[in-house]
Design a protein around this motif. Structure first.
Motif, PDB file in Angstrom:
ATOM      1  N   ALA A 182      19.519  77.487 -20.134  1.00 48.19           N
ATOM      2  CA  ALA A 182      19.312  76.142 -19.605  1.00 48.19           C
ATOM      3  C   ALA A 182      18.130  75.321 -19.801  1.00 48.19           C
ATOM      4  O   ALA A 182      18.286  74.370 -20.123  1.00 48.19           O
ATOM      5  CB  ALA A 182      19.443  76.485 -18.034  1.00 48.19           C
ATOM      6  N   GLY A 183      16.873  75.964 -19.822  1.00 48.50           N
ATOM      7  CA  GLY A 183      15.735  75.243 -20.443  1.00 48.50           C
ATOM      8  C   GLY A 183      15.772  74.795 -21.561  1.00 48.50           C
ATOM      9  O   GLY A 183      15.308  73.597 -21.996  1.00 48.50           O
ATOM     10  N   ALA A 184      16.407  75.679 -22.744  1.00 49.26           N
ATOM     11  CA  ALA A 184      16.232  75.176 -24.121  1.00 49.26           C
ATOM     12  C   ALA A 184      17.440  74.066 -24.068  1.00 49.26           C
ATOM     13  O   ALA A 184      17.192  73.165 -24.872  1.00 49.26           O
ATOM     14  CB  ALA A 184      16.757  76.253 -24.844  1.00 49.26           C
ATOM     15  N   LEU A 185      18.497  74.096 -23.393  1.00 52.77           N
ATOM     16  CA  LEU A 185      19.373  73.188 -23.507  1.00 52.77           C
ATOM     17  C   LEU A 185      19.012  71.977 -22.917  1.00 52.77           C
ATOM     18  O   LEU A 185      19.068  70.539 -23.355  1.00 52.77           O
ATOM     19  CB  LEU A 185      20.809  73.666 -22.750  1.00 52.77           C
ATOM     20  CG  LEU A 185      21.944  72.527 -22.885  1.00 52.77           C
ATOM     21  CD1 LEU A 185      22.437  72.452 -24.173  1.00 52.77           C
ATOM     22  CD2 LEU A 185      23.161  73.016 -22.081  1.00 52.77           C
ATOM     23  N   ALA A 186      18.459  72.187 -21.575  1.00 54.11           N
ATOM     24  CA  ALA A 186      17.862  70.834 -21.260  1.00 54.11           C
ATOM     25  C   ALA A 186      16.770  69.856 -21.863  1.00 54.11           C
ATOM     26  O   ALA A 186      16.870  68.504 -22.169  1.00 54.11           O
ATOM     27  CB  ALA A 186      17.069  71.032 -19.842  1.00 54.11           C
ATOM     28  N   SER A 237       3.146  73.184 -11.703  1.00 57.31           N
ATOM     29  CA  SER A 237       3.478  74.231 -10.622  1.00 57.31           C
ATOM     30  C   SER A 237       5.061  74.188 -10.449  1.00 57.31           C
ATOM     31  O   SER A 237       5.757  73.204 -10.517  1.00 57.31           O
ATOM     32  CB  SER A 237       2.728  74.147  -9.196  1.00 57.31           C
ATOM     33  OG  SER A 237       3.143  72.999  -8.816  1.00 57.31           O
ATOM     34  N   GLY A 238       5.642  75.397 -10.079  1.00 60.92           N
ATOM     35  CA  GLY A 238       6.989  75.408  -9.454  1.00 60.92           C
ATOM     36  C   GLY A 238       7.864  75.673 -10.613  1.00 60.92           C
ATOM     37  O   GLY A 238       9.214  75.433 -10.511  1.00 60.92           O
ATOM     38  N   VAL A 239       7.648  75.876 -11.825  1.00 67.02           N
ATOM     39  CA  VAL A 239       8.763  75.759 -12.917  1.00 67.02           C
ATOM     40  C   VAL A 239       8.785  77.226 -13.247  1.00 67.02           C
ATOM     41  O   VAL A 239       7.936  78.034 -13.612  1.00 67.02           O
ATOM     42  CB  VAL A 239       8.100  75.011 -14.296  1.00 67.02           C
ATOM     43  CG1 VAL A 239       8.933  75.084 -15.623  1.00 67.02           C
ATOM     44  CG2 VAL A 239       7.474  73.752 -14.173  1.00 67.02           C
ATOM     45  N   ASP A 240      10.038  77.721 -13.453  1.00 67.95           N
ATOM     46  CA  ASP A 240      10.541  78.946 -13.657  1.00 67.95           C
ATOM     47  C   ASP A 240       9.963  79.408 -15.142  1.00 67.95           C
ATOM     48  O   ASP A 240      10.396  78.665 -15.983  1.00 67.95           O
ATOM     49  CB  ASP A 240      12.037  79.279 -13.642  1.00 67.95           C
ATOM     50  CG  ASP A 240      12.483  80.518 -14.053  1.00 67.95           C
ATOM     51  OD1 ASP A 240      12.291  81.456 -13.174  1.00 67.95           O
ATOM     52  OD2 ASP A 240      12.989  80.719 -15.197  1.00 67.95           O
ATOM     53  N   PRO A 241       9.252  80.721 -15.415  1.00 68.38           N
ATOM     54  CA  PRO A 241       8.807  80.810 -16.734  1.00 68.38           C
ATOM     55  C   PRO A 241       9.670  81.003 -17.668  1.00 68.38           C
ATOM     56  O   PRO A 241       9.537  80.889 -18.985  1.00 68.38           O
ATOM     57  CB  PRO A 241       7.858  82.366 -16.262  1.00 68.38           C
ATOM     58  CG  PRO A 241       7.549  82.088 -15.032  1.00 68.38           C
ATOM     59  CD  PRO A 241       8.735  81.316 -14.265  1.00 68.38           C
TER      60      PRO A 241
END
Length: 124
Positions: free
Chosen positions: A41-45, A90-94
């Motif tokens: 999800a992070g890579a695609l975003a 802050s608040g970002v999923d690693p």
């Protein structure tokens, strides 16, 4: 090839557009298989942000269109989250940030490894 990838400013994309498109498609397939996959999800975003498919910064969530400079700072912000640096947002999923970091690093030419393994064979 889809026109979207051909319109990405050259300075922003340091990898072949075909490989970039293939990575986005592979990430989307992986996410369909497991919608909870935070890395994909992070890579695609991040890839969608790079391709101007969204104006949402993949780390901060701010409405901030991608530029070469913002992509470099996105890479640093994701790295800060991954490595636990004091100034990390802050608040970002690693795990999400790891995906963002992989996409941003590869797209900028700082890493040779795409964020997802791409098939090296072609169908006949």
């Amino acid at each position: 090839m889809d026109e979207v990838y051909l319109r990405i400013p050259r300075g922003r994309l340091q990898v072949p557009a075909e490989q970039f498109a293939a990575s986005l498609n592979a990430l989307a397939r992986r996410l369909r298989v497991d919608p909870r996959d935070r890395y994909a999800a992070g890579a695609l975003a991040c890839g969608q942000w790079i391709a101007d498919l969204t104006a949402r910064h993949p780390v901060t969530g701010d409405a901030e269109p991608c530029t070469t400079e913002r992509l470099a700072s996105c890479q640093m912000a994701a790295a800060a989250v991954v490595y636990g640096w004091a100034w990390a947002p802050s608040g970002v999923d690693p795990t999400w940030a790891t995906g963002v970091l992989a996409m941003a690093s590869w797209t900028r030419g700082a890493s040779r490894r795409p964020p997802i393994a791409l098939s090296t064979h072609r169908a006949a």
